[in-house]
Design an enzyme around this catalytic site. Structure first.
Site, PDB file in Angstrom:
ATOM      1  CG  ASN A   1      16.738   2.713 -46.725  1.00 36.53           C
ATOM      2  OD1 ASN A   1      15.627   2.949 -46.261  1.00 36.53           O
ATOM      3  ND2 ASN A   1      17.086   1.524 -47.139  1.00 36.53           N
TER       4      ASN A   1
ATOM      5  CD  GLU B 178       9.383  -6.307 -44.091  1.00 35.82           C
ATOM      6  OE1 GLU B 178      10.523  -6.769 -44.284  1.00 35.82           O
ATOM      7  OE2 GLU B 178       8.354  -6.994 -44.169  1.00 35.82           O
TER       8      GLU B 178
ATOM      9  CB  CYS C 205      17.249  -3.231 -45.790  1.00 36.84           C
ATOM     10  SG  CYS C 205      15.931  -3.275 -47.005  1.00 36.84           S
TER      11      CYS C 205
ATOM     12  CD  GLU D  23       6.521  -3.862 -45.830  1.00 36.19           C
ATOM     13  OE1 GLU D  23       7.612  -3.683 -46.406  1.00 36.19           O
ATOM     14  OE2 GLU D  23       5.900  -2.958 -45.245  1.00 36.19           O
TER      15      GLU D  23
HETATM   16  P1  NDP Z   1      15.227   3.791 -37.480  1.00 34.67           P
HETATM   17  O1  NDP Z   1      14.783   2.545 -36.817  1.00 34.67           O
HETATM   18  O2  NDP Z   1      16.110   4.701 -36.729  1.00 34.67           O
HETATM   19  O3  NDP Z   1      13.977   4.662 -37.926  1.00 34.67           O
HETATM   20  C1  NDP Z   1      12.947   4.197 -38.751  1.00 34.67           C
HETATM   21  C2  NDP Z   1      11.708   5.049 -38.526  1.00 34.67           C
HETATM   22  O4  NDP Z   1      11.242   4.850 -37.199  1.00 34.67           O
HETATM   23  C3  NDP Z   1      11.963   6.544 -38.649  1.00 34.67           C
HETATM   24  O5  NDP Z   1      10.816   7.164 -39.180  1.00 34.67           O
HETATM   25  C4  NDP Z   1      12.182   6.940 -37.204  1.00 34.67           C
HETATM   26  O6  NDP Z   1      11.984   8.290 -36.983  1.00 34.67           O
HETATM   27  C5  NDP Z   1      11.137   6.079 -36.530  1.00 34.67           C
HETATM   28  N1  NDP Z   1      11.357   5.860 -35.110  1.00 34.67           N
HETATM   29  C6  NDP Z   1      12.513   5.940 -34.394  1.00 34.67           C
HETATM   30  N2  NDP Z   1      12.278   5.661 -33.090  1.00 34.67           N
HETATM   31  C7  NDP Z   1      10.961   5.381 -32.975  1.00 34.67           C
HETATM   32  C8  NDP Z   1      10.106   5.026 -31.893  1.00 34.67           C
HETATM   33  N3  NDP Z   1      10.567   4.897 -30.640  1.00 34.67           N
HETATM   34  N4  NDP Z   1       8.795   4.810 -32.136  1.00 34.67           N
HETATM   35  C9  NDP Z   1       8.314   4.917 -33.375  1.00 34.67           C
HETATM   36  N5  NDP Z   1       9.052   5.293 -34.441  1.00 34.67           N
HETATM   37  C10 NDP Z   1      10.370   5.511 -34.261  1.00 34.67           C
HETATM   38  O7  NDP Z   1      15.873   3.337 -38.850  1.00 34.67           O
HETATM   39  P2  NDP Z   1      16.591   4.270 -39.916  1.00 34.67           P
HETATM   40  O8  NDP Z   1      15.684   5.361 -40.351  1.00 34.67           O
HETATM   41  O9  NDP Z   1      17.951   4.600 -39.389  1.00 34.67           O
HETATM   42  O10 NDP Z   1      16.718   3.273 -41.161  1.00 34.67           O
HETATM   43  C11 NDP Z   1      17.749   2.387 -41.322  1.00 34.67           C
HETATM   44  C12 NDP Z   1      17.343   0.991 -40.886  1.00 34.67           C
HETATM   45  O11 NDP Z   1      16.210   0.554 -41.605  1.00 34.67           O
HETATM   46  C13 NDP Z   1      18.407  -0.041 -41.155  1.00 34.67           C
HETATM   47  O12 NDP Z   1      18.543  -0.889 -40.035  1.00 34.67           O
HETATM   48  C14 NDP Z   1      17.858  -0.827 -42.320  1.00 34.67           C
HETATM   49  O13 NDP Z   1      18.321  -2.137 -42.421  1.00 34.67           O
HETATM   50  C15 NDP Z   1      16.396  -0.777 -42.051  1.00 34.67           C
HETATM   51  N6  NDP Z   1      15.657  -1.046 -43.272  1.00 34.67           N
HETATM   52  C16 NDP Z   1      15.007  -2.249 -43.392  1.00 34.67           C
HETATM   53  C17 NDP Z   1      14.338  -2.561 -44.559  1.00 34.67           C
HETATM   54  C18 NDP Z   1      13.599  -3.852 -44.710  1.00 34.67           C
HETATM   55  O14 NDP Z   1      12.781  -3.936 -45.606  1.00 34.67           O
HETATM   56  N7  NDP Z   1      13.806  -4.839 -43.875  1.00 34.67           N
HETATM   57  C19 NDP Z   1      14.331  -1.635 -45.709  1.00 34.67           C
HETATM   58  C20 NDP Z   1      15.051  -0.414 -45.459  1.00 34.67           C
HETATM   59  C21 NDP Z   1      15.685  -0.145 -44.283  1.00 34.67           C
HETATM   60  P3  NDP Z   1      13.284   9.289 -36.992  1.00 34.67           P
HETATM   61  O15 NDP Z   1      13.814   9.255 -38.357  1.00 34.67           O
HETATM   62  O16 NDP Z   1      12.724  10.576 -36.609  1.00 34.67           O
HETATM   63  O17 NDP Z   1      14.228   8.716 -35.965  1.00 34.67           O
END
Ligand code: NDP
Length: 480
Positions: free
Chosen positions: A150, A248, A282, A461
């Site tokens: 995002n 996070e 988020c 963080e």
């Molecule tokens: P995901 O959990 O799908 O993915 C996040 C990252 O993790 C990506 O790089 C993804 O790779 C990777 N990933 C996926 N599966 C695995 C695994 N089994 N092992 C290790 N890494 C993995 O989230 P999104 O990218 O869809 O992001 C949206 C989410 O992030 C929302 O829930 C949002 O709320 C949260 N978010 C939280 C924030 C916070 O600060 N709390 C800030 C911003 C977002 P790939 O893309 O290849 O699947």
């Protein structure tokens, strides 16, 4: 077609598999580059490079490390236009947003931690008549940083910068959905004089390369931002290996509006806190609770403004909303609008795809959506949608709105609008979240703790919190 290669040991290299994944441009729905499809073999190469670099990087003077990171920050600043265009194209967000928020913040993240480390100090505890304890804070070694789509470079750098500043070597993976600016970063790190192997950037799928980072025994800490389900999986995998974890995760943030607020300020900020970055932050306030005396006034004014919001291609300077990040994500958001209707909600504005013309006709555009008439505990009001969809709900008392606000599994951020100082403090104290904004939204001071409670994460963080996470304390006692 351009190939986005891994950056390992200071060079761009092909993935060992030789495979690539399509990288889509959300604004057009077309593939425009190819992403290295890495796996555990590439992680092994990155770990070897990091192992070799660690003694060099961790023993470098803080001033020297800091200077390299300042140059890295300046390197992004000097290529601002290239980074802005890349972020907007890769993610679908308006160019103006990438230019005002994403890339300047990545510049600040590196600069902030480059200078923070020069002020970072450890504790000493004097024991009267007995002796003194002093605590060393040493880098952990090799750490893994995994970030979402995002706010691609913004969140990638938010992890990498403190990890590097503290003297660690990094194996990092951006989201496979938005890898481009992380790909560009390797070049800038090299130009800044970062020793080879200190920062390694791998591309590919979470389930393969991400998983391999989490499982690698020599990667001692994982800093992850992403969905709660993925965070749960990572915690389950890394905990038995006794890795340090910073998670996070998701949010379903309340935006609580009292009748005594500054209405105009609240209205324009609520428009942003609902739909900035197509609602894909988020911290967006997706559940809006409005005190009953101003509910109708708010509804009328808000819906009128939302209905007039411009959804356009990301290069259009008039675009307030661009494209959402991917086709599956667009479909997921639309499925929640259908769910809201099934749950008895009324769509006051939006709720549908926007079809642009010409080269943008297959892009993933959604109209910002406002829904009312839902119970606070229905799925639409409990599950994270992460798109341009908000619900509005009236309330009568502080107790009632606190109960509704705190009813989800999440606890990341909350926004409060009121001019009653005592109430603001009372509510801030009782809201279950890591961050509370009063009469504002998304005002960020990089020194403050950032993160959530409950299913929104583990750890914090920002500032000293991040530098403490990326160091291992060792206490030494000296007897008199
Ligand atoms: P995901 O959990 O799908 O993915 C996040 C990252 O993790 C990506 O790089 C993804 O790779 C990777 N990933 C996926 N599966 C695995 C695994 N089994 N092992 C290790 N890494 C993995 O989230 P999104 O990218 O869809 O992001 C949206 C989410 O992030 C929302 O829930 C949002 O709320 C949260 N978010 C939280 C924030 C916070 O600060 N709390 C800030 C911003 C977002 P790939 O893309 O290849 O699947």
């Amino acid at each position: 077609m351009e190939k986005l290669l891994n950056f390992i040991d200071g060079s761009y290299v092909e993935p060992i598999s030789g495979d690539y994944i399509d990288n889509f441009e959300p604004a057009t729905g077309k593939v425009y580059s190819l992403i290295a499809n890495s796996d555990e073999r590439d992680v092994e190469l990155a770990v070897k490079a990091a192992e070799k670099a660690f003694p060099i990087w961790s023993s470098m003077s803080i001033e020297e490390r800091s200077a390299i990171m300042v140059r890295l920050s300046e390197g992004i600043q000097n290529r601002m236009d290239e980074f802005v265009a890349a972020e907007s194209r890769d993610n679908g967000k308006p160019l103006t947003l990438a230019a005002h928020v994403d890339i300047p913040r990545a510049v600040s993240n590196f600069h902030f931690f480059a200078t923070a480390i020069t002020h970072f100090a450890s504790e000493s505890h004097y024991m009267e008549g007995l002796g003194v304890n002093y605590t060393m804070r040493k880098p952990i070694g090799i750490v893994g940083c995994i970030s979402p789509w995002n706010l691609p470079l913004y969140l990638f750098s938010w992890k990498i910068a403190p990890a590097l500043a503290a003297g660690n070597c990094v194996v990092a993976k951006p989201s496979e959905v938005t890898p481009y600016t992380a790909y560009l970063l390797g070049k800038v790190a090299k130009e800044a004089g970062m020793p080879d192997g200190v920062l390694n950037i791998l591309h590919g799928l979470g389930g393969s390369v991400g998983d391999a980072i989490v499982k690698h025994p020599k990667i001692k800490a994982i800093s992850f931002t992403g969905g709660t389900k993925t965070g749960e999986y990572i915690a389950r995998t890394a905990a038995p290996m006794f890795k340090k974890l910073s998670l996070e995760l998701g949010g379903k943030n309340p935006n609580i509006i009292f009748a005594d607020c500054d209405f105009d300020d609240m209205l324009s900020t609520t428009l942003r806190s609902s739909f900035a970055n197509q609602g894909q932050i988020c911290l967006c306030g997706s559940r809006i609770f409005v005190e009953r005396p101003i509910y109708d006034k708010f509804k009328e004014a808000f819906v009128a403004k939302v209905a007039k919001t411009t959804v356009s291609n990301p290069t259009d300077p008039k675009a307030i909303l661009g494209a959402v990040v991917s086709k599956p994500h667009m479909e997921k958001v639309l499925s929640y609008v259908e769910l809201a209707k099934e749950e008895g909600g009324t769509v006051l504005t939006g709720g549908e795809r926007v079809l642009l013309e010409g080269e943008y006709k297959d892009g993933y555009y959604l109209r910002p959506t406002v829904i009312e008439g839902l119970a606070y505990d229905c799925r639409t009001n409990q599950e994270e949608i992460f798109g341009p969809v908000v619900t509005i709900t009236p309330f009568d008392t502080e107790e009632e709105v606190l109960m509704m606000a705190n009813s989800t599994q999440y606890g990341l951020a909350a926004t409060l609008w009121t001019s009653d100082l005592k109430r603001a403090h009372r509510m801030a104290d009782k809201i279950q979240s890591g961050i509370v904004w009063i009469n504002s939204w998304l005002v960020r001071d990089l020194r403050t703790p950032f993160g959530g409670v409950k299913a929104s994460g583990v750890g914090r963080e920002g500032g000293w919190e991040a530098l403490r996470f990326f160091t291992e304390p060792k206490n030494v006692f000296v007897k008199y």
